[in-house]
Design a protein around this motif. Sequence first.
Motif, PDB file in Angstrom:
ATOM      1  N   GLU A   2      33.989 -25.424  -5.183  1.00 49.80           N
ATOM      2  CA  GLU A   2      33.122 -24.651  -4.298  1.00 49.80           C
ATOM      3  C   GLU A   2      33.879 -23.462  -3.750  1.00 49.80           C
ATOM      4  O   GLU A   2      35.112 -23.482  -3.640  1.00 49.80           O
ATOM      5  CB  GLU A   2      32.626 -25.521  -3.134  1.00 49.80           C
ATOM      6  N   VAL A   3      33.132 -22.433  -3.372  1.00 50.66           N
ATOM      7  CA  VAL A   3      33.704 -21.237  -2.763  1.00 50.66           C
ATOM      8  C   VAL A   3      33.318 -21.250  -1.292  1.00 50.66           C
ATOM      9  O   VAL A   3      32.143 -21.419  -0.946  1.00 50.66           O
ATOM     10  CB  VAL A   3      33.167 -19.955  -3.450  1.00 50.66           C
ATOM     11  N   VAL A   4      34.325 -21.092  -0.422  1.00 47.49           N
ATOM     12  CA  VAL A   4      34.086 -21.107   1.024  1.00 47.49           C
ATOM     13  C   VAL A   4      34.767 -19.894   1.657  1.00 47.49           C
ATOM     14  O   VAL A   4      35.718 -19.343   1.094  1.00 47.49           O
ATOM     15  CB  VAL A   4      34.619 -22.409   1.676  1.00 47.49           C
ATOM     16  N   PRO A   5      34.308 -19.483   2.846  1.00 47.60           N
ATOM     17  CA  PRO A   5      34.952 -18.367   3.560  1.00 47.60           C
ATOM     18  C   PRO A   5      36.379 -18.740   3.993  1.00 47.60           C
ATOM     19  O   PRO A   5      36.734 -19.908   4.097  1.00 47.60           O
ATOM     20  CB  PRO A   5      34.058 -18.163   4.788  1.00 47.60           C
ATOM     21  N   ALA A   6      37.187 -17.721   4.275  1.00 45.32           N
ATOM     22  CA  ALA A   6      38.596 -17.922   4.626  1.00 45.32           C
ATOM     23  C   ALA A   6      38.753 -18.737   5.914  1.00 45.32           C
ATOM     24  O   ALA A   6      39.659 -19.564   6.019  1.00 45.32           O
ATOM     25  CB  ALA A   6      39.295 -16.577   4.766  1.00 45.32           C
ATOM     26  N   ARG A   7      37.884 -18.519   6.895  1.00 51.85           N
ATOM     27  CA  ARG A   7      38.000 -19.265   8.158  1.00 51.85           C
ATOM     28  C   ARG A   7      37.801 -20.756   7.923  1.00 51.85           C
ATOM     29  O   ARG A   7      38.474 -21.587   8.525  1.00 51.85           O
ATOM     30  CB  ARG A   7      37.027 -18.739   9.205  1.00 51.85           C
ATOM     31  N   VAL A   8      36.905 -21.122   7.019  1.00 56.33           N
ATOM     32  CA  VAL A   8      36.680 -22.535   6.683  1.00 56.33           C
ATOM     33  C   VAL A   8      37.868 -23.069   5.884  1.00 56.33           C
ATOM     34  O   VAL A   8      38.321 -24.185   6.096  1.00 56.33           O
ATOM     35  CB  VAL A   8      35.361 -22.709   5.894  1.00 56.33           C
ATOM     36  N   ALA A   9      38.404 -22.243   4.985  1.00 56.22           N
ATOM     37  CA  ALA A   9      39.573 -22.650   4.209  1.00 56.22           C
ATOM     38  C   ALA A   9      40.756 -22.934   5.131  1.00 56.22           C
ATOM     39  O   ALA A   9      41.534 -23.860   4.895  1.00 56.22           O
ATOM     40  CB  ALA A   9      39.931 -21.574   3.193  1.00 56.22           C
ATOM     41  N   ASP A  10      40.879 -22.140   6.201  1.00 57.27           N
ATOM     42  CA  ASP A  10      41.955 -22.372   7.171  1.00 57.27           C
ATOM     43  C   ASP A  10      41.772 -23.722   7.862  1.00 57.27           C
ATOM     44  O   ASP A  10      42.738 -24.467   8.046  1.00 57.27           O
ATOM     45  CB  ASP A  10      41.974 -21.235   8.192  1.00 57.27           C
ATOM     46  N   GLN A  11      40.552 -24.053   8.249  1.00 60.41           N
ATOM     47  CA  GLN A  11      40.270 -25.350   8.876  1.00 60.41           C
ATOM     48  C   GLN A  11      40.559 -26.501   7.903  1.00 60.41           C
ATOM     49  O   GLN A  11      41.100 -27.537   8.284  1.00 60.41           O
ATOM     50  CB  GLN A  11      38.818 -25.418   9.343  1.00 60.41           C
ATOM     51  N   ILE A  12      40.210 -26.297   6.632  1.00 62.11           N
ATOM     52  CA  ILE A  12      40.464 -27.328   5.622  1.00 62.11           C
ATOM     53  C   ILE A  12      41.968 -27.477   5.408  1.00 62.11           C
ATOM     54  O   ILE A  12      42.482 -28.595   5.282  1.00 62.11           O
ATOM     55  CB  ILE A  12      39.738 -26.981   4.308  1.00 62.11           C
ATOM     56  N   ALA A  13      42.698 -26.363   5.380  1.00 57.22           N
ATOM     57  CA  ALA A  13      44.146 -26.394   5.158  1.00 57.22           C
ATOM     58  C   ALA A  13      44.859 -27.158   6.272  1.00 57.22           C
ATOM     59  O   ALA A  13      45.878 -27.799   6.033  1.00 57.22           O
ATOM     60  CB  ALA A  13      44.685 -24.982   5.056  1.00 57.22           C
ATOM     61  N   GLN A  14      44.333 -27.102   7.471  1.00 55.26           N
ATOM     62  CA  GLN A  14      44.926 -27.851   8.577  1.00 55.26           C
ATOM     63  C   GLN A  14      44.774 -29.355   8.372  1.00 55.26           C
ATOM     64  O   GLN A  14      45.614 -30.129   8.796  1.00 55.26           O
ATOM     65  CB  GLN A  14      44.283 -27.448   9.900  1.00 55.26           C
ATOM     66  N   ARG A  15      43.708 -29.761   7.699  1.00 58.35           N
ATOM     67  CA  ARG A  15      43.462 -31.184   7.475  1.00 58.35           C
ATOM     68  C   ARG A  15      44.110 -31.702   6.193  1.00 58.35           C
ATOM     69  O   ARG A  15      44.708 -32.763   6.179  1.00 58.35           O
ATOM     70  CB  ARG A  15      41.963 -31.458   7.464  1.00 58.35           C
ATOM     71  N   ASP A  16      43.960 -30.948   5.084  1.00 60.67           N
ATOM     72  CA  ASP A  16      44.542 -31.343   3.801  1.00 60.67           C
ATOM     73  C   ASP A  16      44.680 -30.116   2.911  1.00 60.67           C
ATOM     74  O   ASP A  16      43.720 -29.698   2.265  1.00 60.67           O
ATOM     75  CB  ASP A  16      43.666 -32.401   3.115  1.00 60.67           C
ATOM     76  N   PRO A  17      45.864 -29.538   2.844  1.00 64.88           N
ATOM     77  CA  PRO A  17      46.043 -28.314   2.063  1.00 64.88           C
ATOM     78  C   PRO A  17      45.869 -28.499   0.556  1.00 64.88           C
ATOM     79  O   PRO A  17      45.658 -27.535  -0.165  1.00 64.88           O
ATOM     80  CB  PRO A  17      47.481 -27.887   2.390  1.00 64.88           C
ATOM     81  N   GLU A  18      45.932 -29.716   0.052  1.00 63.53           N
ATOM     82  CA  GLU A  18      45.795 -29.940  -1.386  1.00 63.53           C
ATOM     83  C   GLU A  18      44.364 -29.760  -1.886  1.00 63.53           C
ATOM     84  O   GLU A  18      44.143 -29.669  -3.092  1.00 63.53           O
ATOM     85  CB  GLU A  18      46.312 -31.326  -1.750  1.00 63.53           C
ATOM     86  N   VAL A  19      43.394 -29.718  -0.983  1.00 64.09           N
ATOM     87  CA  VAL A  19      41.994 -29.523  -1.375  1.00 64.09           C
ATOM     88  C   VAL A  19      41.754 -28.071  -1.775  1.00 64.09           C
ATOM     89  O   VAL A  19      40.905 -27.785  -2.607  1.00 64.09           O
ATOM     90  CB  VAL A  19      41.056 -29.947  -0.211  1.00 64.09           C
ATOM     91  N   ILE A  20      42.547 -27.167  -1.222  1.00 65.27           N
ATOM     92  CA  ILE A  20      42.390 -25.746  -1.515  1.00 65.27           C
ATOM     93  C   ILE A  20      43.101 -25.437  -2.834  1.00 65.27           C
ATOM     94  O   ILE A  20      44.301 -25.665  -2.978  1.00 65.27           O
ATOM     95  CB  ILE A  20      42.954 -24.881  -0.381  1.00 65.27           C
ATOM     96  N   LEU A  21      42.356 -24.921  -3.793  1.00 67.11           N
ATOM     97  CA  LEU A  21      42.911 -24.643  -5.110  1.00 67.11           C
ATOM     98  C   LEU A  21      43.313 -23.180  -5.274  1.00 67.11           C
ATOM     99  O   LEU A  21      44.302 -22.883  -5.937  1.00 67.11           O
ATOM    100  CB  LEU A  21      41.901 -25.029  -6.192  1.00 67.11           C
ATOM    101  N   ALA A  22      42.547 -22.264  -4.718  1.00 71.68           N
ATOM    102  CA  ALA A  22      42.863 -20.837  -4.840  1.00 71.68           C
ATOM    103  C   ALA A  22      42.481 -20.133  -3.552  1.00 71.68           C
ATOM    104  O   ALA A  22      41.321 -20.138  -3.143  1.00 71.68           O
ATOM    105  CB  ALA A  22      42.106 -20.229  -6.014  1.00 71.68           C
ATOM    106  N   TRP A  23      43.514 -19.548  -2.913  1.00 68.03           N
ATOM    107  CA  TRP A  23      43.276 -18.792  -1.678  1.00 68.03           C
ATOM    108  C   TRP A  23      44.418 -17.799  -1.555  1.00 68.03           C
ATOM    109  O   TRP A  23      45.571 -18.176  -1.365  1.00 68.03           O
ATOM    110  CB  TRP A  23      43.217 -19.724  -0.490  1.00 68.03           C
ATOM    111  N   HIS A  24      44.112 -16.537  -1.676  1.00 68.63           N
ATOM    112  CA  HIS A  24      45.127 -15.480  -1.686  1.00 68.63           C
ATOM    113  C   HIS A  24      45.323 -14.955  -0.272  1.00 68.63           C
ATOM    114  O   HIS A  24      44.844 -13.882   0.081  1.00 68.63           O
ATOM    115  CB  HIS A  24      44.714 -14.354  -2.642  1.00 68.63           C
ATOM    116  N   ARG A  25      46.077 -15.714   0.510  1.00 69.39           N
ATOM    117  CA  ARG A  25      46.373 -15.297   1.890  1.00 69.39           C
ATOM    118  C   ARG A  25      47.492 -14.273   1.903  1.00 69.39           C
ATOM    119  O   ARG A  25      48.336 -14.241   1.018  1.00 69.39           O
ATOM    120  CB  ARG A  25      46.832 -16.499   2.724  1.00 69.39           C
ATOM    121  N   LYS A  26      47.489 -13.494   2.958  1.00 67.64           N
ATOM    122  CA  LYS A  26      48.585 -12.560   3.141  1.00 67.64           C
ATOM    123  C   LYS A  26      49.791 -13.335   3.640  1.00 67.64           C
ATOM    124  O   LYS A  26      49.672 -14.428   4.168  1.00 67.64           O
ATOM    125  CB  LYS A  26      48.192 -11.466   4.157  1.00 67.64           C
ATOM    126  N   LYS A  27      50.989 -12.752   3.553  1.00 74.50           N
ATOM    127  CA  LYS A  27      52.228 -13.434   3.914  1.00 74.50           C
ATOM    128  C   LYS A  27      52.246 -13.887   5.372  1.00 74.50           C
ATOM    129  O   LYS A  27      52.771 -14.924   5.705  1.00 74.50           O
ATOM    130  CB  LYS A  27      53.443 -12.534   3.665  1.00 74.50           C
TER     131      LYS A  27
END
Length: 160
Positions: free
Chosen positions: A131-156
């Motif tokens: 699924e494709v989700v907005p960056a703010r949601v990806a950040d919330q997901i990353a706080q819980r389990d970063p392995e669920v995120i497969l592709a997210w091009h964050r800045k440094k």
Amino acid sequence: MGNPLKDQLLKAGLASKKQARKVEHEKRLRRKQSPESPPAQPGNSVQAERAAQEQRNRELNRQRAEEQRLRERQAQIKQLIENNRLDRDERGEPYHFPEQNRIKRIFVSEEMTEQLSRGQLAIVKLGNAYEVVPARVADQIAQRDPEVILAWHRKKGGES
């Protein structure tokens, strides 16, 4: 049938019925006290057994609490993805991303491809689907389990 020696002693008058019953009673008590658990320190063994049982219970409770927290996190992640996923364009262009040493692809619109490359959107895994989700949601997901995120091009700096 009784004990022949006991019967002989009773007939000869060398022992009374009361004495015979007392001996039988003592035998029964000795059998109940089994030789493997000597009655020397019954309080200590009971206390040690109780302490060991309490330790096992604490460990089991800790494991159950950890499993419960894990299930809650997974449920939160699932809810975040389901509530915030964006509609994909199955006729759009393919977007390729890595997952476990393999290259996977999903079809998204050109606008979504731009947003994915800028880090405004992220690709996450929900069950066997992507699924494709907005960056703010990806950040919330990353706080819980970063392995669920497969592709997210964050800045440094961590900002999207």
